[in-house]
Design an enzyme around this catalytic site. Structure first.
Site, mmCIF file in Angstrom:
data_model
loop_
_atom_site.group_PDB
_atom_site.id
_atom_site.type_symbol
_atom_site.label_atom_id
_atom_site.label_comp_id
_atom_site.label_asym_id
_atom_site.label_seq_id
_atom_site.Cartn_x
_atom_site.Cartn_y
_atom_site.Cartn_z
ATOM 1 N N LEU A 108 0.834 -1.197 0.000
ATOM 2 C CA LEU A 108 0.000 0.000 0.000
ATOM 3 C C LEU A 108 0.871 1.250 0.000
ATOM 4 O O LEU A 108 0.520 2.257 -0.625
ATOM 5 C CB LEU A 108 -0.940 0.011 1.206
ATOM 6 C CG LEU A 108 -1.846 1.246 1.290
ATOM 7 C CD1 LEU A 108 -2.800 1.297 0.105
ATOM 8 C CD2 LEU A 108 -2.618 1.268 2.607
ATOM 9 N N TYR A 109 1.996 1.206 0.690
ATOM 10 C CA TYR A 109 2.916 2.341 0.662
ATOM 11 C C TYR A 109 3.276 2.698 -0.773
ATOM 12 O O TYR A 109 3.200 3.854 -1.189
ATOM 13 C CB TYR A 109 4.177 2.006 1.467
ATOM 14 C CG TYR A 109 5.310 2.979 1.257
ATOM 15 C CD1 TYR A 109 5.205 4.300 1.676
ATOM 16 C CD2 TYR A 109 6.496 2.580 0.632
ATOM 17 C CE1 TYR A 109 6.245 5.204 1.482
ATOM 18 C CE2 TYR A 109 7.538 3.476 0.434
ATOM 19 C CZ TYR A 109 7.398 4.781 0.857
ATOM 20 O OH TYR A 109 8.414 5.670 0.654
ATOM 21 N N ALA A 110 3.683 1.693 -1.553
ATOM 22 C CA ALA A 110 4.035 1.940 -2.950
ATOM 23 C C ALA A 110 2.844 2.461 -3.737
ATOM 24 O O ALA A 110 2.988 3.351 -4.593
ATOM 25 C CB ALA A 110 4.565 0.657 -3.577
#
Length: 332
Positions: A151-153
């Site tokens: 999700l960060y990416a």
């Protein structure tokens, strides 16, 4: 120059602000000083910056659109550098909402503030993590980056797309900077180098993920900052692409990899830590963690085309610099 930097209590933001201040520029910092990791470390970074008379800092969250816009207006910034974000691949699995709030809502607020108070150049931090499931190495800015594996990416790729639309609609010259595994003094406690040094000095084993076969394009923070400083005056302009450019066909918008371009095995990184500490590490071998790629490697041809040859600090020297800082800061 007047420069507005978000994330000045953070690792890269601190180093960028310090370099700008040492070069005689005026810096306005904006940071929420969140408790994702040790707040006292963030306060120490800010205290070091506050020794410069041309530095001013506002403590506030990106989600506070009014405060963000007011601060940027007062700063009268020629350059805006957006580094503040909720970082960390694995934490995004545990606390996804904080990434939606800071990285999506917060960045949207920043773009709206920039739209209202047009700087000459907007630089925004992205990450090598956007390359996600790509198997072609090295990663090029012209490669598709549509398969994030964390999700960060995904939020960082979203930031890139959002920024492109603002660059197109409102003629905001924008450069997205994809960072590759940045390390060095004042680094983040959630990153491998900090964890490994802390554990080894405490006589504790370290965890080696990916069976020790991972490779990372480690980038020493001073080398990264030098690249950023050189990119600041290079506003993307429509219709003026360079050789192998990522310049958009419809917006003053460019993506640039910021890395050394020389991937290293994780175990070689560990060996450099052992040498710097004068201690052998005890370790346990673990499988790959969810959200982590096995290898990162940057194509740095565009970076070199833009700014020429850059310093490349060897792993041994970079790790030794971090260890010296760690021993001094924690009095070890």
């Amino acid at each position: 120059m007047q420069v507005f930097v978000t994330g000045t209590a953070g690792f890269i933001g601190y180093h960028l602000a310090r370099r700008l201040l040492e070069d005689g520029h005026v810096v306005t910092g904006f940071d929420g000083v969140t408790d994702y990791y040790d707040v006292s470390l963030k306060r120490s970074r800010l205290a070091a910056l506050q020794q410069y008379p041309q530095f001013s800092a506002i403590e506030g969250r990106l989600e506070d659109a009014g405060l963000l816009s007011e601060t940027l207006e007062r700063a009268q910034a020629e350059i805006v550098v957006h580094l503040a974000a909720q970082a960390g691949v694995r934490y995004s699995i545990e606390q996804p909402q904080s990434y939606i709030s800071a990285n999506l809502v917060g960045t949207a607020n920043l773009l709206e503030a920039v739209r209202a108070h047009k700087p000459r150049h907007l630089l925004m931090a992205s990450t090598s993590s956007v390359y996600g499931g790509n198997t072609k190495l090295p990663f090029s800015e012209r490669d598709a980056a549509d398969a994030p594996i964390s999700l960060y990416a995904a939020t960082k790729k979203s930031n890139e797309v959002m920024a492109h639309s603002y660059a197109h609609l409102f003629d905001i010259p924008t450069t997205m900077l994809r960072f590759f595994t940045v390390y060095g003094p004042w680094g983040r406690p959630d990153m491998a180098l900090f964890k490994f040094v802390s554990a080894i000095l405490a006589g504790q084993p370290i965890e080696i993920f990916g069976e020790g076969k991972m490779r990372r394009d480690f980038t020493f923070v001073d080398d990264l900052i030098e690249a950023m400083i050189r990119i600041m005056p290079l506003r993307p302009e429509l219709g003026q692409p360079l050789q192998g450019d990522s310049l958009s066909a419809v917006a003053p918008y460019r993506v640039v990899n910021l890395a050394g371009g020389h991937p290293e095995l994780l175990m070689d990184f560990v060996a450099a830590i052992e040498t710097a500490l004068g201690h052998k590490a005890a370790y346990t071998i673990k499988p790959m963690q969810a959200g982590d790629p096995r290898e990162t490697a940057a194509d740095t041809a565009l970076l070199r085309e833009l700014v020429g040859d850059l310093p490349r600090t060897p792993i041994k020297a970079g790790v030794a610099s971090f260890v010296a800082w760690y021993r001094q800061y924690y009095r070890v």
